[in-house]
Design a protein around this motif. Structure first.
Motif, mmCIF file in Angstrom:
data_model
loop_
_atom_site.group_PDB
_atom_site.id
_atom_site.type_symbol
_atom_site.label_atom_id
_atom_site.label_comp_id
_atom_site.label_asym_id
_atom_site.label_seq_id
_atom_site.Cartn_x
_atom_site.Cartn_y
_atom_site.Cartn_z
ATOM 1 N N ALA A 1 28.702 30.026 34.467
ATOM 2 C CA ALA A 1 29.793 29.610 35.319
ATOM 3 C C ALA A 1 30.854 30.855 35.126
ATOM 4 C CB ALA A 1 30.263 28.278 35.302
ATOM 5 N N ARG A 2 31.939 30.692 35.895
ATOM 6 C CA ARG A 2 33.094 31.893 35.837
ATOM 7 C C ARG A 2 34.369 30.824 36.033
ATOM 8 N NH1 ARG A 2 30.377 37.378 38.280
ATOM 9 N NH2 ARG A 2 30.441 36.017 39.933
ATOM 10 N N THR A 3 35.248 31.464 35.291
ATOM 11 C CA THR A 3 36.704 30.943 35.642
ATOM 12 C C THR A 3 37.280 31.607 36.481
ATOM 13 O OG1 THR A 3 37.731 32.095 33.794
ATOM 14 C CG2 THR A 3 36.835 29.986 33.178
ATOM 15 N N ALA A 4 38.524 31.152 37.052
ATOM 16 C CA ALA A 4 39.160 32.078 38.226
ATOM 17 C C ALA A 4 39.458 33.397 37.446
ATOM 18 C CB ALA A 4 40.534 31.485 38.375
ATOM 19 N N SER A 5 39.699 33.703 36.351
ATOM 20 C CA SER A 5 40.155 35.010 35.976
ATOM 21 C C SER A 5 38.670 35.794 35.672
ATOM 22 C CB SER A 5 40.627 34.889 34.734
ATOM 23 O OG SER A 5 40.213 34.296 33.547
ATOM 24 N N GLU A 22 37.369 24.708 37.185
ATOM 25 C CA GLU A 22 38.590 24.615 38.037
ATOM 26 C C GLU A 22 39.795 25.530 37.726
ATOM 27 O OE1 GLU A 22 40.997 21.821 41.256
ATOM 28 O OE2 GLU A 22 40.367 21.252 39.343
ATOM 29 N N GLY A 23 39.906 26.732 38.252
ATOM 30 C CA GLY A 23 40.810 27.551 37.456
ATOM 31 C C GLY A 23 40.412 27.986 36.218
ATOM 32 N N GLU A 24 41.085 27.989 35.262
ATOM 33 C CA GLU A 24 40.761 28.172 33.846
ATOM 34 C C GLU A 24 40.247 26.911 33.026
ATOM 35 O OE1 GLU A 24 40.385 31.358 33.027
ATOM 36 O OE2 GLU A 24 41.410 31.727 35.036
#
Length: 712
Positions: free
Chosen positions: A325-329, A365-367
């Protein structure tokens, strides 16, 4: 030899019937949760009662539940047959209910799509009634676009997108009978826990779609001997050492454009997972020997891929749900391990401490990363990690939990010592302190209370500190009589039975205790949440360590509890537990005196590629591992009563496992019993069968132990 009276508590008499009619106490339990972006609303599925098998769609908001869709109130719903692809999907998911069993929403959680008997339905959560959406054919796995303007689905192996007015576009047409677009292949659903085959892009104009070609996969034919007029079903099943389905990915646009996703499929033939976030499409692929997993980014315009991360392991790379998965950044969220601990990394940095075993990533969600992990093998909890705030445990009471989070709210659901529970935690958002009290609203469970109450004694046994649970009859008085012992394990990968939770296996173990047994349940080497080294002890040999642990735990328990009669020991189990039970009386007749083996995999070469090659390697390269671990070839060792039980429609552990083993036993002159279950799959669904199976096993074991000679 001391005898045990055939006594059972009054409350346990109805248990087998209750166990069956409640579908293992799963009916009435809320599940499949989705949160709205602001965390104020929760969507979920729940049947009407603890004995009603019909699933309904609900919304929970401000402590109030509202029924969104009831199949009984929808004109024409449920009148058709469930499509074969949907039936197989439910079998892989071990689905026990009917009606609304799954659903998907748009990003705002305002539009919900679901299928009923192949018909496409939708409902808006803010107002109105469910409405049917015209589709090109029987619908499987419908999913709205993020903007809620379209619904994608699979029909007759082709991939479609329809808008809410019924304007339908076929974006991918199956080129032949072995081609399917948009659905997971067998090993993905059964052994990788990937239940889907397509992913919407955030722009709602593109979809990442899997194309599955089962042409290379060997055919199996599953018939019903009880109905010789019925033609057999053809199943594409990749047995160990045989070719897998060919899985590729394509990016399809609503305008009809198509881009092939490119990666080295010869080196990495397994598609572990995929997704599409704000940074673009991504996927995880795995080598056939399962020692390498690569995370790849995808150029949506060209289909070219780039390696973002590579995990390797000399045994196998364990797949962790929800990753990658990936964070918002754009920071990658991945598991890693140091042998003792499987831990969470974000952007390449370890964020969980030693001893906290990562189980699964629940969402990002976000970071903020929501995940499950175990500090104690008897419990699994929901945690979150936020930069600058570290890790916090969100679930508090003992149990095994999972969850979903969004908008500062987290739905925490799990099995506790009180049974199945679920509720919404609010006030868990970014920066919430570890000591701050979050508000909690329960989501009602309508499940029945079991007529027996498990009373396990949790034990740590032997030099390997094996986790066990001992169930004694509620009527037993210490020192009054010796009790025959029944081991009741699963004992294999991916499942724990010992925990601080009142789940259905614990209820069944207690019921057997009420019939006069001391029931011992042990999680040995190879079971999860004790660390990677513990799990991988079974690499190359799934039998010896697992069986040794059952024997050692039995002897340790017998040394601590004088009422356990080790001259009368039985063992029962299903699937891997059935394999373990049969192996116990074959290889340790001095310890085990009777066994019930349900759906046992007796020939490891007959099991699927991804699951079996993970532990034993390729059968052409390491045939000795398959010989060592198979029951086939060792039938001549049988000296104890053995009951084999198998569903004749089982497409996971084929009935051939039991039939071939029985033929070997007969040829060797070894008496045994076989109970075939016509029409039953790996998880028998017939209430009468499930009720009577408990009685049948009890009677077989009591008779076998009562009649054994005190020799050897």
């Amino acid at each position: 030899m001391s005898s045990t009276p055939a006594v059972s508590s009054e409350n346990s008499a109805d248990f087998p019937r209750q166990f069956a009619r409640t579908r293992r106490f799963s009916l009435g339990v809320p599940r499949h949760f989705t949160l709205s972006p602001d965390g104020s609303r929760v969507l979920f599925v729940r049947t009407g009662s603890g004995t009603d098998p019909v699933g309904r769609l609900w919304q929970h908001e401000d402590g109030v539940e509202r029924l969104l869709a009831d199949p009984a109130l929808l004109v024409g719903a449920g009148s058709g047959a469930v499509p074969e692809e949907e039936r197989l999907r439910r079998e892989r998911a071990r689905e026990r209910s009917v009606g609304v069993v799954s659903y998907a929403t748009d990003d705002a959680a305002r539009l919900v799509a679901f299928a009923l008997s192949g018909a496409l339905w939708a409902v808006r959560t803010d107002d109105g009634a469910p409405f049917s959406v015209p589709a090109a054919g029987p619908v499987v796995d419908p999913r709205p676009s993020p903007d809620g303007r379209h619904i994608a689905y699979v029909s007759r192996r082709c991939f479609h997108v329809v808008d809410l007015t019924g304007a339908d576009r076929q974006l991918a047409r199956a080129e032949g009978p072995e081609i399917t677009y948009g659905l997971a292949e067998y090993v993905a659903a059964e052994s990788m826990n990937r239940m889907r085959g397509y992913w919407w892009a955030p722009d709602s104009r593109h979809v990442l779609v899997a194309r599955v070609d089962t042409g290379p996969v060997e055919r199996r034919y599953v018939g019903d001997p009880a109905d010789p007029t019925r033609p057999p079903q053809t199943i594409r099943y990749p047995a160990a050492g045989t070719p897998n389905a060919e899985v590729t990915l394509q990016i399809l646009s609503l305008e009809g454009e198509r881009v092939d996703v490119e990666w080295d499929r010869k080196a990495y033939e397994y598609l572990v997972d995929a997704g599409w976030d704000a940074h673009g499409p991504y996927l995880a692929v795995q080598s056939r020997d399962q020692r390498i997993v690569r995370t790849l980014s995808v150029d949506a315009a060209t289909g070219a891929t780039e390696v973002l991360h590579e995990r390797t392991d000399p045994a196998w790379v364990e797949l962790v749900g929800g990753t990658p998965a990936r964070t918002a950044s754009g920071a990658l969220v991945l598991p890693e391990d140091d042998g003792d601990t499987r831990y969470l990394t974000v952007g390449g940095r370890r964020v969980t401490p030693d001893g906290l075993q990562l189980c699964a990533v629940l969402g990002v969600e976000g970071e903020r990363v929501l995940f499950t992990a175990s500090e104690d093998p008897l419990e699994t909890h929901v945690w979150c990690h936020e930069p600058g705030h570290g890790c916090r445990r969100l679930s508090r009471d003992p149990g095994r939990y999972t969850g979903v989070g969004r908008g500062g709210a987290v739905v925490v659901a799990g099995v506790t010592p009180r049974g199945e529970e679920a509720g919404v935690l609010r006030g868990t958002g970014p920066g919430a302190g570890a000591d701050e009290e979050a508000s909690y609203q329960a989501i009602a469970s309508l499940a029945e209370e079991p007529s027996v109450t498990p009373q396990p004694l949790h034990l740590t046994l032997g030099s390997r500190r094996l986790r066990g649970a001992l169930f004694l009859p509620s009527w037993h008085e210490e020192g009054a009589a010796k009790l025959p012992v029944l081991l009741d394990p699963y004992g294999g990968p991916a499942m724990q039975l010992v925990g601080r939770a009142r789940d259905w296996p614990a209820c069944v173990s207690q019921w057997f205790a009420e019939q006069g047994f001391a029931v011992l349940v042990v999680d040995g080497r190879g079971t999860p949440n004790r660390g990677p080294a513990w799990e991988k002890t079974i690499h190359g040999d799934q039998l010896t360590p697992a069986l040794e642990d059952q024997v050692d735990a039995l002897r340790a328990a017998g040394a601590r509890f004088g009422d356990l009669d080790l001259t009368r020991v039985a063992i029962r189990g299903w699937s891997f537990g059935g394999f373990l039970a049969a192996a116990a009386v074959l290889h340790h007749p001095d310890v085990f005196h009777a066994a019930v083996a349900g759906a046992p995999p007796t020939d490891m070469r007959l099991y699927d590629t991804h699951w079996k090659e993970r532990f034993l390697g390729h059968p052409d390269e390491q045939p000795e591992n398959y010989v060592r671990c198979s029951l086939i070839g060792h039938g001549h060792l049988l000296r104890r009563p053995l009951l084999l039980v198998h569903g004749l429609a089982d497409d996971n552990v084929a009935a051939a496992h039991t039939l071939r083993f029985s033929a070997e036993l007969l040829a060797a002159g070894k008496p045994h019993s076989v109970l075939p279950l016509p029409g039953a799959t790996h998880l028998p669904a017939d209430d009468a069968v499930n009720e009577q199976l408990l009685h049948f096993q009890r009677d077989f074991l009591l008779e076998a132990l009562a009649g054994r000679d005190d020799v050897e």
